[in-house]
Scaffold this motif. Structure first.
Motif, PDB file in Angstrom:
ATOM      1  N   LYS A  15      31.415  22.312  26.301  1.00  0.00           N
ATOM      2  CA  LYS A  15      32.398  23.266  26.813  1.00  0.00           C
ATOM      3  C   LYS A  15      33.156  23.974  25.696  1.00  0.00           C
ATOM      4  O   LYS A  15      33.882  24.922  25.950  1.00  0.00           O
ATOM      5  N   GLY A  16      32.973  23.551  24.461  1.00  0.00           N
ATOM      6  CA  GLY A  16      33.739  24.100  23.347  1.00  0.00           C
ATOM      7  C   GLY A  16      33.440  25.553  23.040  1.00  0.00           C
ATOM      8  O   GLY A  16      34.213  26.218  22.373  1.00  0.00           O
ATOM      9  N   ARG A  17      32.319  26.048  23.498  1.00  0.00           N
ATOM     10  CA  ARG A  17      31.941  27.433  23.216  1.00  0.00           C
ATOM     11  C   ARG A  17      31.905  28.266  24.497  1.00  0.00           C
ATOM     12  O   ARG A  17      31.086  29.154  24.653  1.00  0.00           O
ATOM     13  N   LEU A  18      32.834  27.927  25.397  1.00  0.00           N
ATOM     14  CA  LEU A  18      32.974  28.657  26.661  1.00  0.00           C
ATOM     15  C   LEU A  18      34.387  29.201  26.779  1.00  0.00           C
ATOM     16  O   LEU A  18      35.352  28.516  26.419  1.00  0.00           O
ATOM     17  N   VAL A  19      34.508  30.402  27.309  1.00  0.00           N
ATOM     18  CA  VAL A  19      35.809  30.988  27.597  1.00  0.00           C
ATOM     19  C   VAL A  19      35.729  31.606  28.988  1.00  0.00           C
ATOM     20  O   VAL A  19      34.941  32.520  29.226  1.00  0.00           O
ATOM     21  N   MET A  20      36.538  31.082  29.894  1.00  0.00           N
ATOM     22  CA  MET A  20      36.640  31.644  31.232  1.00  0.00           C
ATOM     23  C   MET A  20      37.710  32.734  31.198  1.00  0.00           C
ATOM     24  O   MET A  20      38.781  32.526  30.638  1.00  0.00           O
ATOM     25  N   MET A  21      37.409  33.877  31.771  1.00  0.00           N
ATOM     26  CA  MET A  21      38.323  35.017  31.725  1.00  0.00           C
ATOM     27  C   MET A  21      38.902  35.297  33.115  1.00  0.00           C
ATOM     28  O   MET A  21      38.163  35.681  34.022  1.00  0.00           O
ATOM     29  N   HIS A  22      40.220  35.110  33.251  1.00  0.00           N
ATOM     30  CA  HIS A  22      40.885  35.532  34.484  1.00  0.00           C
ATOM     31  C   HIS A  22      40.902  37.054  34.501  1.00  0.00           C
ATOM     32  O   HIS A  22      41.167  37.696  33.490  1.00  0.00           O
ATOM     33  N   CYS A  23      40.610  37.648  35.638  1.00  0.00           N
ATOM     34  CA  CYS A  23      40.746  39.097  35.762  1.00  0.00           C
ATOM     35  C   CYS A  23      40.884  39.477  37.230  1.00  0.00           C
ATOM     36  O   CYS A  23      40.595  38.689  38.118  1.00  0.00           O
ATOM     37  N   CYS A  24      41.349  40.661  37.431  1.00  0.00           N
ATOM     38  CA  CYS A  24      41.422  41.255  38.757  1.00  0.00           C
ATOM     39  C   CYS A  24      40.524  42.483  38.711  1.00  0.00           C
ATOM     40  O   CYS A  24      40.685  43.341  37.848  1.00  0.00           O
ATOM     41  N   SER A  25      39.564  42.549  39.603  1.00  0.00           N
ATOM     42  CA  SER A  25      38.544  43.593  39.529  1.00  0.00           C
ATOM     43  C   SER A  25      38.930  44.861  40.281  1.00  0.00           C
ATOM     44  O   SER A  25      38.185  45.374  41.097  1.00  0.00           O
ATOM     45  N   GLU A  26      40.097  45.366  39.971  1.00  0.00           N
ATOM     46  CA  GLU A  26      40.523  46.675  40.441  1.00  0.00           C
ATOM     47  C   GLU A  26      40.688  47.551  39.204  1.00  0.00           C
ATOM     48  O   GLU A  26      41.156  47.083  38.177  1.00  0.00           O
ATOM     49  N   TYR A  27      40.332  48.802  39.304  1.00  0.00           N
ATOM     50  CA  TYR A  27      40.400  49.708  38.163  1.00  0.00           C
ATOM     51  C   TYR A  27      41.240  50.927  38.496  1.00  0.00           C
ATOM     52  O   TYR A  27      40.802  51.731  39.300  1.00  0.00           O
ATOM     53  N   PRO A  28      42.361  51.129  37.868  1.00  0.00           N
ATOM     54  CA  PRO A  28      43.103  50.129  37.091  1.00  0.00           C
ATOM     55  C   PRO A  28      43.810  49.152  38.034  1.00  0.00           C
ATOM     56  O   PRO A  28      44.100  49.486  39.179  1.00  0.00           O
ATOM     57  N   THR A  29      44.077  47.954  37.559  1.00  0.00           N
ATOM     58  CA  THR A  29      44.748  46.943  38.356  1.00  0.00           C
ATOM     59  C   THR A  29      46.241  47.218  38.419  1.00  0.00           C
ATOM     60  O   THR A  29      46.885  47.322  37.371  1.00  0.00           O
ATOM     61  N   PRO A  30      46.807  47.344  39.628  1.00  0.00           N
ATOM     62  CA  PRO A  30      48.267  47.460  39.719  1.00  0.00           C
ATOM     63  C   PRO A  30      48.919  46.190  39.165  1.00  0.00           C
ATOM     64  O   PRO A  30      48.404  45.077  39.359  1.00  0.00           O
ATOM     65  N   ILE A  31      50.006  46.325  38.466  1.00  0.00           N
ATOM     66  CA  ILE A  31      50.662  45.183  37.825  1.00  0.00           C
ATOM     67  C   ILE A  31      50.964  44.064  38.825  1.00  0.00           C
ATOM     68  O   ILE A  31      50.805  42.888  38.501  1.00  0.00           O
ATOM     69  N   ASP A  32      51.327  44.417  40.061  1.00  0.00           N
ATOM     70  CA  ASP A  32      51.655  43.378  41.032  1.00  0.00           C
ATOM     71  C   ASP A  32      50.419  42.652  41.568  1.00  0.00           C
ATOM     72  O   ASP A  32      50.542  41.708  42.345  1.00  0.00           O
ATOM     73  N   HIS A  33      49.215  43.036  41.126  1.00  0.00           N
ATOM     74  CA  HIS A  33      47.988  42.332  41.517  1.00  0.00           C
ATOM     75  C   HIS A  33      47.414  41.472  40.396  1.00  0.00           C
ATOM     76  O   HIS A  33      46.442  40.762  40.611  1.00  0.00           O
ATOM     77  N   VAL A  34      47.977  41.551  39.205  1.00  0.00           N
ATOM     78  CA  VAL A  34      47.407  40.887  38.030  1.00  0.00           C
ATOM     79  C   VAL A  34      47.389  39.358  38.188  1.00  0.00           C
ATOM     80  O   VAL A  34      46.418  38.707  37.815  1.00  0.00           O
ATOM     81  N   ASN A  35      48.453  38.771  38.720  1.00  0.00           N
ATOM     82  CA  ASN A  35      48.542  37.329  38.995  1.00  0.00           C
ATOM     83  C   ASN A  35      48.185  36.458  37.789  1.00  0.00           C
ATOM     84  O   ASN A  35      47.245  35.665  37.822  1.00  0.00           O
ATOM     85  N   LEU A  36      48.967  36.580  36.735  1.00  0.00           N
ATOM     86  CA  LEU A  36      48.731  35.787  35.530  1.00  0.00           C
ATOM     87  C   LEU A  36      48.946  34.292  35.746  1.00  0.00           C
ATOM     88  O   LEU A  36      48.531  33.488  34.909  1.00  0.00           O
TER      89      LEU A  36
END
Length: 168
Positions: free
Chosen positions: A116-137
């Motif tokens: 697992k050391g060479r894996l990076v999971m990326m959180h994202c919201c697949s809207e273009y562009p994503t409204p800030i209130d949908h980002v959900n960090l």
């Protein structure tokens, strides 16, 4: 499917689906230019691969990083094939349920033989562009706790503050 159907692109204005797609894709000459320029300045680069043909194409550049875009997460043939490549694998989890992420994560980790050391999971919201209130960090700490791997943020929002907040 409908190459001549009208498409109102936020980036290109009135166009067709085919023209929109053509404007988003590079050919071999453009990738060669990117590779040459990055080599000159000693910069690593990579591109998202949406299918096995694209992964095979990118192999010629010997990337240190592989990027699986959100729409391909549950295409297990593609995600497994990418996981077989050398290098760090980044995979985006937008557009997927947590059950889909669980299954994809398991498939990728098993293919990498538990490394697992060479894996990076990326959180994202697949809207273009994503409204800030949908980002959900807040998904970032949840993903860290659930999977115990590096979690990143694939930004589709129109500014810088969300990326800074994701790092924080």
């Amino acid at each position: 499917l409908y190459p001549h159907k009208p498409y109102n692109s936020p980036l290109l204005g009135e166009t067709t689906y085919r023209k929109h797609k053509e404007n988003l894709e590079f050919g071999t000459a453009q990738y060669d230019m990117i590779d040459n320029w990055c080599s000159q300045i000693n910069m690593d680069w990579f591109a998202s691969c949406f299918d096995i043909k694209s992964i095979d194409f990118m192999k010629r550049y010997e990337p240190k990083y592989w990027k699986l875009p959100s729409p391909c997460l549950i295409n297990y043939e593609v995600s497994k094939y990418m996981a077989e490549q050398d290098g760090v694998m980044l995979f985006s989890v937008g557009m997927s349920s947590i059950e889909d992420v669980d299954k994809a994560y398991t498939t990728i980790v098993e293919t990498r033989k538990g490394n697992k050391g060479r894996l990076v999971m990326m959180h994202c919201c697949s809207e273009y562009p994503t409204p800030i209130d949908h980002v959900n960090l807040l998904n970032i700490p949840m993903l860290q706790e659930r999977y115990h791997i590096n979690i990143g943020y694939s930004s589709h929002d129109a500014g810088v503050p969300c990326s800074v907040a994701a790092v924080a």
